[in-house]
Design a protein around this motif. Structure first.
Motif, mmCIF file in Angstrom:
data_model
loop_
_atom_site.group_PDB
_atom_site.id
_atom_site.type_symbol
_atom_site.label_atom_id
_atom_site.label_comp_id
_atom_site.label_asym_id
_atom_site.label_seq_id
_atom_site.Cartn_x
_atom_site.Cartn_y
_atom_site.Cartn_z
ATOM 1 N N GLU A 193 20.470 31.458 14.956
ATOM 2 C CA GLU A 193 20.332 30.357 15.716
ATOM 3 C C GLU A 193 19.921 30.913 16.870
ATOM 4 N N LEU A 194 19.004 30.958 17.495
ATOM 5 C CA LEU A 194 18.374 31.807 18.811
ATOM 6 C C LEU A 194 17.772 31.353 20.099
ATOM 7 N N LYS A 195 18.108 32.583 21.114
ATOM 8 C CA LYS A 195 17.589 31.645 22.150
ATOM 9 C C LYS A 195 16.087 31.834 21.998
ATOM 10 N N HIS A 196 15.094 31.766 22.970
ATOM 11 C CA HIS A 196 13.224 32.158 23.112
ATOM 12 C C HIS A 196 13.514 33.235 23.494
ATOM 13 N N TYR A 197 12.265 33.912 22.751
ATOM 14 C CA TYR A 197 11.884 34.926 22.690
ATOM 15 C C TYR A 197 10.002 35.220 22.174
ATOM 16 N N THR A 198 10.221 36.001 22.791
ATOM 17 C CA THR A 198 7.969 36.414 22.450
ATOM 18 C C THR A 198 8.687 37.184 21.593
ATOM 19 N N GLY A 199 6.791 37.462 21.325
ATOM 20 C CA GLY A 199 6.960 38.476 20.281
ATOM 21 C C GLY A 199 7.480 39.927 20.153
ATOM 22 N N LYS A 200 6.985 40.456 21.824
ATOM 23 C CA LYS A 200 7.992 41.345 21.679
ATOM 24 C C LYS A 200 9.588 41.750 21.510
ATOM 25 N N GLY A 201 9.646 39.947 22.153
ATOM 26 C CA GLY A 201 10.747 40.246 21.797
ATOM 27 C C GLY A 201 11.570 40.170 20.166
ATOM 28 N N PHE A 202 11.221 39.679 19.844
ATOM 29 C CA PHE A 202 11.496 39.306 18.072
ATOM 30 C C PHE A 202 11.130 40.817 17.989
ATOM 31 N N SER A 203 10.211 41.768 17.653
ATOM 32 C CA SER A 203 10.760 42.805 17.670
ATOM 33 C C SER A 203 11.640 44.242 17.800
ATOM 34 N N LYS A 204 11.557 43.868 18.632
ATOM 35 C CA LYS A 204 13.035 44.758 19.689
ATOM 36 C C LYS A 204 14.272 44.226 18.205
ATOM 37 N N LEU A 205 14.326 42.389 18.594
ATOM 38 C CA LEU A 205 15.364 42.390 17.892
ATOM 39 C C LEU A 205 15.675 42.808 16.641
ATOM 40 N N LEU A 206 14.311 42.580 15.575
ATOM 41 C CA LEU A 206 14.036 43.556 14.854
ATOM 42 C C LEU A 206 14.272 44.600 14.062
ATOM 43 N N VAL A 207 13.750 45.671 14.998
ATOM 44 C CA VAL A 207 14.203 46.780 14.854
ATOM 45 C C VAL A 207 15.909 47.062 15.623
ATOM 46 N N ASP A 208 16.412 46.810 16.872
ATOM 47 C CA ASP A 208 17.833 47.105 17.282
ATOM 48 C C ASP A 208 18.760 46.658 15.782
ATOM 49 N N ASN A 209 18.336 44.982 15.525
ATOM 50 C CA ASN A 209 19.263 45.013 13.740
ATOM 51 C C ASN A 209 19.516 45.265 12.895
ATOM 52 N N ASN A 210 18.524 46.607 12.877
ATOM 53 C CA ASN A 210 18.222 46.997 11.376
ATOM 54 C C ASN A 210 17.985 46.392 10.319
ATOM 55 N N LEU A 211 17.151 44.986 10.563
ATOM 56 C CA LEU A 211 17.030 43.875 9.622
ATOM 57 C C LEU A 211 16.188 44.583 8.348
#
Length: 279
Positions: free
Chosen positions: A102-120
């Motif tokens: 479950e996640l808070k509201h993000y934009t496309g750029k925010g989701f991009s950083k989420l993918l990279v920062d968490n090494n998904l």
């Protein structure tokens, strides 16, 4: 003292240079997530209603890996307010495992950083350990504590139509199972019975549920004629767009379109066409 100050400043400069030289620059452009200018993943934006979007993440090979699905729930006082008494949030849904977060509201750029920062993502797949850690950190649910291997899956279903043993059954020369052609007849409902070609191919039970973490959902439990439960399906009551289906024999989850009207019939047709219900 002057020499000491000079050395400290030099060390600090080297540290800052080293830190920023390894900092990754994450961009989201033309449906592509890029890290330091290199393609990292594909993320397509899909309208989910007025001022709402879902994001579908794929590896560079095109294999879909996870969804960021926009959801609405009762305003809880700290989220992204959306309309009267509602807030917008997201659920991350991992396709291969059925795990959710479950996640808070993000934009496309925010989701991009989420993918990279968490090494998904590693290569063209989700990294299992990073996924598990991500789900645990983001108020998520693990669908299974052990990965599903080929040997864990249910054996192939042998389908008989009109008792024609010539068209279906086991190929003894190869040891493989030959499935008969699927019926093209529509699925119809008779009370809680799922019917096709005047035969009962399953039964179902429908309910609604809600929790403090999610909005109210439609829940459908699906059984074969003998009474064994084979699948669980759910969809949000507010603006449903997809069924989330868990196949119990495989311990895997799938998403299919919530095609209204006749959304239940389409759900059961999908299950029958995939041989989860006797066709």
């Amino acid at each position: 003292m002057k020499n000491t100050t000079t050395i400290i400043c030099l060390l600090l400069t080297l540290f800052l240079y080293s830190h920023y030289s390894y900092a990754q620059k994450v961009e989201y452009d033309d449906d592509t997530v890029k890290v330091d200018g290199r393609p990292f993943a594909i993320m397509k934006k899909k309208s989910a209603g007025p001022m709402r979007s879902d994001f579908i993440v794929s590896g560079l090979s095109g294999t879909e890996l996870l969804y960021f699905k926009s959801m609405l729930r009762t305003w809880m006082g700290s989220g992204f307010r959306f309309g009267q008494g509602e807030e917008l949030y997201f659920e991350a849904y991992f396709i291969a495992t059925g795990n959710r977060a479950e996640l808070k509201h993000y934009t496309g750029k925010g989701f991009s950083k989420l993918l990279v920062d968490n090494n998904l993502i590693k290569g063209n797949a989700i990294d299992p350990e990073s996924e598990k850690r991500f789900v645990q950190l983001h108020n998520g649910t693990l669908a299974s504590t052990t990965p599903v291997t080929t040997s864990d899956k249910a054996p192939a279903v042998i389908v008989n139509i009109n008792n024609n043993s010539v068209n279906s059954g086991e190929n003894h020369s190869t040891g493989t199972t030959i499935a008969a052609p699927k019926s093209k007849s529509p699925v119809i409902l008779d009370g809680n019975k799922i019917m096709r070609d005047d035969n009962v191919i399953g039964k179902f039970r429908q309910d609604t549920t809600s929790s403090t973490y999610s909005q109210k959902s439609i829940i459908i439990l699906v059984y074969i004629e003998s009474g064994e439960k084979v699948a669980e399906a759910s969809a949000p009551i507010t603006n449903p767009q997809e069924w989330s289906i868990k196949i119990l024999s495989e311990n895997k989850s799938y998403n299919i379109i919530y095609d209204s009207p006749n959304e239940r019939e389409n759900l059961f047709k999908w299950l029958a066409d995939k041989n989860y219900l006797l066709n």
